[in-house]
Design a protein around this motif. Structure first.
Motif, short mmCIF file in Angstrom:
data_model
loop_
_atom_site.label_atom_id
_atom_site.label_comp_id
_atom_site.label_asym_id
_atom_site.label_seq_id
_atom_site.Cartn_x
_atom_site.Cartn_y
_atom_site.Cartn_z
N THR A 43 11.29 4.01 -11.18
CA THR A 43 12.58 3.65 -11.79
C THR A 43 13.66 3.37 -10.76
OG1 THR A 43 13.25 5.97 -11.98
CG2 THR A 43 12.06 5.01 -13.85
N LEU A 44 13.44 3.79 -9.50
CA LEU A 44 14.43 3.54 -8.45
C LEU A 44 14.37 2.11 -7.93
CD1 LEU A 44 14.08 6.81 -6.33
CD2 LEU A 44 15.74 6.32 -8.13
N PHE A 45 13.32 1.39 -8.27
CA PHE A 45 13.11 0.05 -7.73
C PHE A 45 13.24 -0.98 -8.83
CE2 PHE A 45 11.05 3.12 -5.05
CZ PHE A 45 11.45 2.74 -3.80
N LYS A 68 0.85 -1.20 0.00
CA LYS A 68 0.00 0.00 0.00
C LYS A 68 0.88 1.25 0.00
CE LYS A 68 -3.56 -0.13 2.78
NZ LYS A 68 -4.44 0.00 3.96
N PHE A 69 1.97 1.20 0.77
CA PHE A 69 2.89 2.33 0.80
C PHE A 69 3.46 2.60 -0.60
CE2 PHE A 69 7.34 3.52 0.63
CZ PHE A 69 7.25 4.83 1.09
N TYR A 70 3.95 1.55 -1.28
CA TYR A 70 4.54 1.75 -2.60
C TYR A 70 3.50 2.20 -3.62
CZ TYR A 70 8.97 0.26 -0.85
OH TYR A 70 10.13 0.20 -0.12
N LYS A 71 2.28 1.71 -3.52
CA LYS A 71 1.22 2.18 -4.40
C LYS A 71 1.01 3.68 -4.20
CE LYS A 71 -3.58 1.58 -5.66
NZ LYS A 71 -4.89 1.11 -5.26
N ASN A 72 0.96 4.12 -2.95
CA ASN A 72 0.80 5.55 -2.66
C ASN A 72 2.00 6.34 -3.18
OD1 ASN A 72 -1.72 5.36 -1.42
ND2 ASN A 72 -0.83 4.98 0.59
N LEU A 73 3.20 5.82 -2.96
CA LEU A 73 4.41 6.50 -3.40
C LEU A 73 4.39 6.71 -4.91
CD1 LEU A 73 7.25 7.57 -2.51
CD2 LEU A 73 8.12 5.28 -3.08
N PHE A 74 4.06 5.66 -5.65
CA PHE A 74 4.07 5.75 -7.10
C PHE A 74 2.89 6.55 -7.64
CE2 PHE A 74 6.35 1.45 -6.80
CZ PHE A 74 7.56 2.07 -6.54
N THR A 75 1.82 6.64 -6.89
CA THR A 75 0.71 7.50 -7.27
C THR A 75 1.13 8.96 -7.14
OG1 THR A 75 -0.96 5.87 -6.65
CG2 THR A 75 -1.68 8.17 -6.73
N LEU A 76 1.83 9.26 -6.06
CA LEU A 76 2.29 10.64 -5.84
C LEU A 76 3.37 11.04 -6.83
CD1 LEU A 76 2.46 10.67 -1.93
CD2 LEU A 76 0.84 11.94 -3.38
N ASP A 77 4.25 10.10 -7.16
CA ASP A 77 5.34 10.41 -8.10
C ASP A 77 5.71 9.15 -8.89
OD1 ASP A 77 7.61 11.13 -9.50
OD2 ASP A 77 8.55 12.14 -7.81
N PRO A 78 5.05 8.93 -10.03
CA PRO A 78 5.31 7.74 -10.84
C PRO A 78 6.76 7.58 -11.27
CG PRO A 78 3.34 8.88 -11.62
CD PRO A 78 3.99 9.77 -10.60
N PHE A 98 8.21 10.65 -0.12
CA PHE A 98 8.23 9.45 0.70
C PHE A 98 7.46 9.68 1.99
CE2 PHE A 98 9.92 6.53 3.81
CZ PHE A 98 10.16 5.36 3.11
N GLY A 99 7.71 10.81 2.64
CA GLY A 99 7.02 11.14 3.90
C GLY A 99 5.52 11.26 3.70
#
Length: 144
Positions: free
Chosen positions: A44-46, A30-40, A98-99
């Motif tokens: 590329t970092l993962f 869920k965290f990564y989904k939110n992260l990539f929603t905020l900044d797709p 991230f925060g």
């Protein structure tokens, strides 16, 4: 320096947020989904499997939260985490995203239990840790 009340709130809420696997994986995902929603562009970092990354994220979070009352002892560990993130391509601006993703994830998971006081405690905690990571990253960048 974190206030005792912030530490207490973060630790108590983490007990609710950090169930055993597989629920922990779901929180990480869920965290990564939110992260990539905020900044797709951060995708590329993962490079690896996001399930594995979610597990790793939860273990790191668990280690940090369980030692947060000793933030001075954590300084070197968190600074080294910042150094490692330089190698992954993380930029200073990414810390804010991230925060924000972390707070979104906590709020989504805790729902009504995510009070303004708890939000402030998590913000204070994250900002303290992010500053330590950035110092580590700056030190690594100045050496390179």
């Amino acid at each position: 320096m974190l206030k005792a009340s912030d530490i207490q709130l973060v630790c108590r809420s983490w007990e609710k947020l950090s169930p055993n696997i597989p629920e922990g994986i779901i929180l990480g995902q869920k965290f990564y989904k939110n992260l990539f929603t905020l900044d797709p562009s951060l995708k590329t970092l993962f490079k690896g499997d996001l399930t594995e990354q979610s597990i790793h994220f939860m273990h790191i979070m668990d280690t940090i939260v369980n030692a947060i009352d000793k933030v001075d002892d954590l300084s070197d560990v968190v600074a080294r985490l910042g150094v490692r993130h330089v190698g992954y391509g993380v930029q200073e601006a990414d810390y804010a995203v991230f925060g924000k993703a972390l707070l979104m994830t906590i709020e989504q998971t805790l729902a009504d239990a995510f009070t303004p006081e708890l939000k402030q405690a998590w913000e204070n905690t994250y900002n303290t840790l992010a500053e330590l990571m950035k110092k580590g990253a700056e030190a690594a960048s100045s050496v390179a």
